[in-house]
Design an enzyme around this catalytic site. Structure first.
Site, mmCIF file in Angstrom:
data_model
loop_
_atom_site.group_PDB
_atom_site.id
_atom_site.type_symbol
_atom_site.label_atom_id
_atom_site.label_comp_id
_atom_site.label_asym_id
_atom_site.label_seq_id
_atom_site.Cartn_x
_atom_site.Cartn_y
_atom_site.Cartn_z
ATOM 1 N N GLY A 14 0.420 -1.072 -0.092
ATOM 2 C CA GLY A 14 -0.179 0.468 0.061
ATOM 3 C C GLY A 14 0.858 0.753 0.700
ATOM 4 N NE ARG A 24 14.478 16.414 -1.962
ATOM 5 C CZ ARG A 24 14.982 16.824 -0.300
ATOM 6 N NH1 ARG A 24 14.909 15.829 0.501
ATOM 7 N NH2 ARG A 24 15.542 17.874 -0.920
ATOM 8 N NE ARG A 75 -0.817 -5.226 -0.846
ATOM 9 C CZ ARG A 75 -1.835 -4.555 -0.634
ATOM 10 N NH1 ARG A 75 -3.055 -3.703 -1.719
ATOM 11 N NH2 ARG A 75 -1.692 -3.445 0.889
ATOM 12 N N GLY A 105 5.599 -2.330 3.516
ATOM 13 C CA GLY A 105 5.099 -2.710 5.081
ATOM 14 C C GLY A 105 5.191 -4.324 5.284
ATOM 15 C CG ASP A 106 4.511 -8.179 8.730
ATOM 16 O OD1 ASP A 106 4.976 -7.415 9.867
ATOM 17 O OD2 ASP A 106 3.902 -8.558 7.968
ATOM 18 C CB THR A 129 2.662 0.787 5.892
ATOM 19 O OG1 THR A 129 1.259 0.189 6.267
ATOM 20 C CG2 THR A 129 3.507 -0.049 7.056
ATOM 21 C CB ILE A 130 -0.718 4.805 6.600
ATOM 22 C CG1 ILE A 130 -2.008 3.494 6.209
ATOM 23 C CG2 ILE A 130 -1.003 5.942 5.567
ATOM 24 C CD1 ILE A 130 -3.249 3.988 5.583
ATOM 25 C CG ASP A 131 -1.765 -0.282 8.278
ATOM 26 O OD1 ASP A 131 -2.889 0.666 8.469
ATOM 27 O OD2 ASP A 131 -2.467 -1.243 7.715
ATOM 28 C CG ASP A 133 1.065 -3.049 10.207
ATOM 29 O OD1 ASP A 133 1.775 -2.447 9.543
ATOM 30 O OD2 ASP A 133 0.464 -3.210 9.865
ATOM 31 N NE ARG A 166 -28.321 12.768 11.526
ATOM 32 C CZ ARG A 166 -27.819 12.880 10.600
ATOM 33 N NH1 ARG A 166 -27.156 13.385 10.249
ATOM 34 N NH2 ARG A 166 -29.278 13.024 9.971
ATOM 35 N NE ARG A 175 -4.339 -5.886 5.656
ATOM 36 C CZ ARG A 175 -3.771 -5.861 4.641
ATOM 37 N NH1 ARG A 175 -4.275 -5.542 3.293
ATOM 38 N NH2 ARG A 175 -2.480 -5.365 4.214
ATOM 39 C CD GLU A 226 -9.279 -1.644 7.173
ATOM 40 O OE1 GLU A 226 -10.219 -1.274 6.290
ATOM 41 O OE2 GLU A 226 -8.188 -1.677 7.003
HETATM 42 O O1 F6P Z 1 -1.759 -1.718 4.614
HETATM 43 C C1 F6P Z 1 -2.196 -0.271 4.564
HETATM 44 C C2 F6P Z 1 -3.312 -0.354 4.223
HETATM 45 O O2 F6P Z 1 -3.973 1.039 4.460
HETATM 46 C C3 F6P Z 1 -4.534 -1.703 5.416
HETATM 47 O O3 F6P Z 1 -4.776 -0.489 6.861
HETATM 48 C C4 F6P Z 1 -5.796 -1.624 4.690
HETATM 49 O O4 F6P Z 1 -6.060 -2.406 5.510
HETATM 50 C C5 F6P Z 1 -5.452 -2.045 3.470
HETATM 51 O O5 F6P Z 1 -4.156 -1.108 2.978
HETATM 52 C C6 F6P Z 1 -5.707 -1.994 2.029
HETATM 53 O O6 F6P Z 1 -5.096 -1.680 1.197
HETATM 54 P P1 F6P Z 1 -5.902 -1.950 -0.685
HETATM 55 O O7 F6P Z 1 -6.836 -1.431 -0.837
HETATM 56 O O8 F6P Z 1 -4.310 -1.147 -1.524
HETATM 57 O O9 F6P Z 1 -4.932 -3.310 -0.979
#
Ligand code: F6P
Length: 326
Positions: A14, A24, A75, A105-106, A129-131, A133, A166, A175, A226
């Protein structure tokens, strides 16, 4: 080990804001130290399909403030096979690439670990990675920007939540771990973070409803990570509708909004330091390591310690969130 003359750089998995700043930094730091640099398009796919170009200092001009990645990302299924990795190795040799810097990422670093083991290639990973993790690093590139994006979005949703009195259930990414949900909730003053890590111990939705909600305020915001465990925002909202029909509930899924945008200063600095540290690591003969940040210092983390480990979240932060939400 043969001397390294040419370094390949790729982004994989991602995209994350700050990846361009890392490309850079790798490119410029490598050229500064006398190496040639090759950019590989679409992550491992570009290695397998031979989409490899020379990078000069000017190839990476004017990119650090842009989100996404100029090298593109993907990927790659072929790279998961031995034949695919063999093809990737052949293309590396064809372009005289002696070492690789992998930004991802991982999953991307797991691929790097396997590739390095099979073909004896020096590889250095940079956590992008934004996660957030990956173990062994306090922060990953892109996490701070994504957190700020979440805060920005929740601030706006709060206007509607409070005007219409609300309950808003907002789903955020992550994830495998809930750093974005937990710290996003703290940063935006949300009333709760519903996260899979504690789902088996506490019914977080009931806790939210029974705590301060509606005693002292007429609107509420819960961030949901999520995950099949939490049921995501839709799952939580369904429960509210069934179990607490008196509440006016709405759902927002922030989705890929969280992955884009110009990186924050913190992500640009982290990416610049990690990119330079990756070249230092290769010059010191390091291989199969990820660059990490530990208390503001750049460190080398063996792949075996960085990937496929659960990076524990600080559940004390849930207490803070709980105390501040009354
Ligand atoms: O691994 C980063 C991430 O942003 C997760 O938090 C998310 O579940 C996933 O990528 C979604 O990735 P894509 O929509 O690119 O398959």
């Amino acid at each position: 080990m043969a001397a390294i003359k040419t370094i390949g750089v790729l982004t994989s998995g991602g995209d994350a804001p700050g990846m361009n700043a890392a490309i850079r930094a790798v490119t410029r730091s490598a050229i500064f130290n006398g190496f040639k640099v090759k950019g590989i398009y679409r992550g491992y796919k570009g290695l397998v399909d031979d989409e490899i170009v020379d990078l000069q200092t000017q190839s990476v001009s004017g990119i650090m403030h842009h989100g996404g990645t100029i090298l593109k990302t993907a990927r790659c299924k072929e790279f998961m096979t031995v034949e695919g990795r063999k093809q990737a190795y052949e293309n590396m040799k064809k372009h005289d690439i002696d070492a690789l810097v992998v930004i991802g990422g991982d999953g991307s670093l797991s691929g790097a670990q396997q590739f390095a083991k099979e073909f004896d290639i020096p590889i250095v990973g940079i956590p992008g990675t934004i996660d957030n993790d990956l173990s062994g690093t306090d922060h990953t590139i892109g996490y701070d920007t994504a957190l700020n994006t979440i805060m920005w979005c929740v601030d706006r949703i709060r206007d509607t939540a409070s005007s219409h009195e609300r309950l808003f259930i907002i789903e955020v990414m992550g994830r495998e771990s809930s750093f974005l949900a937990l710290n996003g909730a703290l940063a935006s003053g949300a009333e709760a973070a519903i996260i899979p890590e504690i789902a088996s111990k506490v019914d977080q939705l009931s806790e939210l409803i029974q705590s301060g909600f509606r005693k002292s305020k007429n609107s509420s915001i819960a961030l949901v990570a999520e995950s099949p465990v939490t049921g995501g925002a839709m799952g939580v909202a369904e429960r509210v509708k069934k179990e607490f029909p008196q509440y006016n509930v709405r759902v927002t899924i922030l989705g890929h909004l969280q992955r884009g945008g110009s990186p924050t200063a913190q992500d640009r600095i982290l990416a610049s330091r990690m990119g330079a540290a990756a070249i230092d690591a290769l010059m010191e003969g390091q291989r199969n390591i990820m660059i990490g940040d530990d208390d503001e210092k750049m460190i080398y983390v063996p792949f075996s310690k960085a990937i496929r480990h659960t990076k524990t979240i600080d559940t004390d932060l849930l207490d803070v969130l709980h105390r501040l939400s009354i």
